[in-house]
Scaffold this motif. Structure first.
Motif, PDB file in Angstrom:
ATOM      1  N   ASP A  83       0.939  -0.965  -0.065  1.00 51.44           N
ATOM      2  CA  ASP A  83      -0.144   0.261  -0.071  1.00 51.44           C
ATOM      3  C   ASP A  83       1.052   1.221  -0.009  1.00 51.44           C
ATOM      4  O   ASP A  83       0.554   2.276  -0.797  1.00 51.44           O
ATOM      5  CB  ASP A  83      -0.863   0.024   1.377  1.00 51.44           C
ATOM      6  N   ARG A  84       1.939   1.202   0.794  1.00 45.14           N
ATOM      7  CA  ARG A  84       3.005   2.436   0.673  1.00 45.14           C
ATOM      8  C   ARG A  84       3.279   2.647  -0.621  1.00 45.14           C
ATOM      9  O   ARG A  84       3.394   3.936  -1.104  1.00 45.14           O
ATOM     10  CB  ARG A  84       3.910   2.199   1.592  1.00 45.14           C
ATOM     11  N   TRP A  85       3.714   1.577  -1.259  1.00 43.93           N
ATOM     12  CA  TRP A  85       4.228   1.876  -2.769  1.00 43.93           C
ATOM     13  C   TRP A  85       3.367   2.407  -3.465  1.00 43.93           C
ATOM     14  O   TRP A  85       3.360   3.413  -4.327  1.00 43.93           O
ATOM     15  CB  TRP A  85       4.785   0.686  -3.369  1.00 43.93           C
ATOM     16  N   ARG A  86       2.096   1.855  -3.620  1.00 42.50           N
ATOM     17  CA  ARG A  86       1.013   2.360  -4.449  1.00 42.50           C
ATOM     18  C   ARG A  86       0.579   3.799  -4.109  1.00 42.50           C
ATOM     19  O   ARG A  86       0.462   4.662  -5.149  1.00 42.50           O
ATOM     20  CB  ARG A  86      -0.301   1.380  -4.255  1.00 42.50           C
ATOM     21  N   ASN A  87       0.661   4.240  -2.774  1.00 35.26           N
ATOM     22  CA  ASN A  87       0.355   5.585  -2.597  1.00 35.26           C
ATOM     23  C   ASN A  87       1.674   6.542  -2.975  1.00 35.26           C
ATOM     24  O   ASN A  87       1.313   7.845  -3.526  1.00 35.26           O
ATOM     25  CB  ASN A  87       0.199   5.790  -1.086  1.00 35.26           C
ATOM     26  N   TRP A  88       2.663   6.023  -2.867  1.00 37.72           N
ATOM     27  CA  TRP A  88       3.781   6.793  -3.302  1.00 37.72           C
ATOM     28  C   TRP A  88       3.963   6.969  -4.811  1.00 37.72           C
ATOM     29  O   TRP A  88       4.297   7.994  -5.216  1.00 37.72           O
ATOM     30  CB  TRP A  88       5.324   6.027  -2.783  1.00 37.72           C
ATOM     31  N   PHE A  89       3.543   6.127  -5.579  1.00 40.44           N
ATOM     32  CA  PHE A  89       3.454   6.037  -7.000  1.00 40.44           C
ATOM     33  C   PHE A  89       2.441   7.005  -7.567  1.00 40.44           C
ATOM     34  O   PHE A  89       2.988   7.821  -8.379  1.00 40.44           O
ATOM     35  CB  PHE A  89       3.383   4.668  -7.328  1.00 40.44           C
ATOM     36  N   VAL A  90       1.315   7.152  -7.037  1.00 44.06           N
ATOM     37  CA  VAL A  90       0.305   7.717  -7.367  1.00 44.06           C
ATOM     38  C   VAL A  90       0.718   9.358  -6.917  1.00 44.06           C
ATOM     39  O   VAL A  90       0.741  10.282  -7.812  1.00 44.06           O
ATOM     40  CB  VAL A  90      -1.103   7.627  -6.818  1.00 44.06           C
ATOM     41  N   ASP A  91       1.223   9.613  -5.759  1.00 41.59           N
ATOM     42  CA  ASP A  91       1.594  10.811  -5.479  1.00 41.59           C
ATOM     43  C   ASP A  91       2.875  11.400  -6.116  1.00 41.59           C
ATOM     44  O   ASP A  91       2.789  12.730  -6.729  1.00 41.59           O
ATOM     45  CB  ASP A  91       2.098  10.988  -3.994  1.00 41.59           C
ATOM     46  N   ALA A  92       3.768  10.578  -6.529  1.00 40.55           N
ATOM     47  CA  ALA A  92       4.813  10.962  -7.258  1.00 40.55           C
ATOM     48  C   ALA A  92       4.354  11.461  -8.853  1.00 40.55           C
ATOM     49  O   ALA A  92       5.005  12.567  -9.072  1.00 40.55           O
ATOM     50  CB  ALA A  92       5.871   9.783  -7.245  1.00 40.55           C
ATOM     51  N   SER A 118       1.544  12.373  -9.696  1.00 41.82           N
ATOM     52  CA  SER A 118       0.719  13.494  -9.516  1.00 41.82           C
ATOM     53  C   SER A 118       1.606  14.969  -9.467  1.00 41.82           C
ATOM     54  O   SER A 118       1.217  15.814  -9.849  1.00 41.82           O
ATOM     55  CB  SER A 118      -0.405  13.384  -8.442  1.00 41.82           C
ATOM     56  N   ALA A 119       2.906  14.501  -8.735  1.00 45.63           N
ATOM     57  CA  ALA A 119       3.543  15.892  -8.480  1.00 45.63           C
ATOM     58  C   ALA A 119       4.455  15.709  -9.657  1.00 45.63           C
ATOM     59  O   ALA A 119       5.652  16.564  -9.606  1.00 45.63           O
ATOM     60  CB  ALA A 119       4.274  15.771  -7.211  1.00 45.63           C
ATOM     61  N   GLY A 120       4.763  15.031 -10.855  1.00 41.89           N
ATOM     62  CA  GLY A 120       5.549  15.056 -11.672  1.00 41.89           C
ATOM     63  C   GLY A 120       6.894  14.551 -11.369  1.00 41.89           C
ATOM     64  O   GLY A 120       7.776  15.005 -12.323  1.00 41.89           O
ATOM     65  N   ARG A 121       6.939  13.649 -10.638  1.00 37.26           N
ATOM     66  CA  ARG A 121       8.116  13.141 -10.198  1.00 37.26           C
ATOM     67  C   ARG A 121       8.362  11.630 -10.701  1.00 37.26           C
ATOM     68  O   ARG A 121       7.306  10.914 -10.980  1.00 37.26           O
ATOM     69  CB  ARG A 121       8.272  12.979  -8.731  1.00 37.26           C
ATOM     70  N   ASP A 122       9.415  11.381 -10.841  1.00 42.17           N
ATOM     71  CA  ASP A 122       9.760   9.746 -11.327  1.00 42.17           C
ATOM     72  C   ASP A 122       9.614   8.885 -10.059  1.00 42.17           C
ATOM     73  O   ASP A 122      10.626   8.926  -9.328  1.00 42.17           O
ATOM     74  CB  ASP A 122      11.010   9.610 -11.920  1.00 42.17           C
TER      75      ASP A 122
END
Length: 291
Positions: A58-67, A69-73
């Motif tokens: 879950d932490r990775w899924r949240n990180w992936f979406v947030d990154a 959305s913020a234009g980060r890889d």
């Protein structure tokens, strides 16, 4: 690159991975495979291709979406602890199951470093090993395939064949002083890159390409950052860093066009891929560049 240098790079990656197994997100790595010219035994591989099989919590899924959305890889969280700023190691993620070319296992969760090194040592140099037959190629990719891995080419081709996008090869204009003097361009670039940087030149070329077509440069989202406007139907990226976000930029953020400068350089022609959406419904159905 000499093969001895490539071996040292792989050893460094494996050592850092084993050492970081107690830390997130390296703890998510399940297996590591090597493929490409190094795995075939080439004496002078262009780079080292590694596939990381990564579990998703879950932490990775949240990180992936947030990154995204913020234009980060989001995958920088793996690359940075494993290779830092080195560019001679190319990573793919979760590609083993679908690969139709050989991949050699180097490490599996639970292995110690010596087991991984033994597998690495078993890959022998082969003076007759050349470049592999090129797969997943289109005329648009000619000359760029060294920097556009097969994994990405396959996703482009699948999206094209589904009718979701079109992709054309364009040569961007060399930016001129008048382009850099545009108030929007000047304001955006002054604190991002210095003139000697290939990214500064690539950014100037993207701005020039849009300005010469009558597009407001304020409406550009450039390499992970909005230029000025809140709505940015035009997107551009360099070296595939943000390519994973392209689907969402089209389907969720009203994107009309994506320009990817696959390999920014200080000199020579500035080649790019220009991607246009053709069917939002089909874009939404795509399994674009796994998360």
């Amino acid at each position: 690159m000499e093969r001895s240098r490539a071996v040292a790079l792989v050893e460094e990656v494996l050592g850092r991975l084993v050492e970081g197994q107690g830390e997130w997100p390296l703890s998510l790595v399940r297996e590591v495979y090597v493929f490409g010219s190094f795995a075939r035994g080439a004496l002078q591989p262009g780079d080292v291709d590694l596939d990381l099989e990564v579990d998703r919590d879950d932490r990775w899924r949240n990180w992936f979406v947030d990154a995204l959305s913020a234009g980060r890889d989001p995958y920088l969280r793996f690359r940075q602890p494993l290779v830092g700023r080195k560019r001679l190691v190319q990573f793919e993620f979760n590609g083993h199951e679908e690969a139709d070319f050989p991949m050699t296992l180097l490490w599996r969760r639970g292995d110690d470093l010596s087991a991984a090194m033994d597998r690495l040592t078993e890959i022998k140099a082969d003076p007759d090993a050349g470049r592999a037959e090129r797969h997943a190629m289109l005329p648009q990719f000619e000359g760029l395939d060294r920097w556009l891995p097969r994994f990405h080419r396959e996703h482009f081709i699948a999206a094209i064949e589904s009718g979701a996008i079109t992709v054309e090869r364009v040569t961007l204009p060399e930016p001129e002083p008048r382009h850099f003097a545009h108030p929007v361009v000047e304001d955006h670039l002054w604190d991002r890159w210095q003139p000697p940087s290939p990214l500064y030149r690539a950014a100037g070329a993207v701005f020039a390409y849009l300005i010469d077509r009558g597009v407001d440069p304020a409406e550009l989202h450039l390499h992970g950052r909005d230029v000025r406007a809140r709505e940015t139907p035009y997107y551009a990226g360099f070296s595939l860093r943000y390519l994973r976000a392209m689907q969402w930029c089209f389907t969720d953020y009203g994107g009309r066009e994506w320009i990817e400068v696959v390999h920014p350089t200080k000199r020579g022609e500035i080649h790019a891929l220009r991607v246009l959406p053709t069917s939002m419904d089909r874009l939404k159905e795509l399994h674009w560049l796994r998360s």
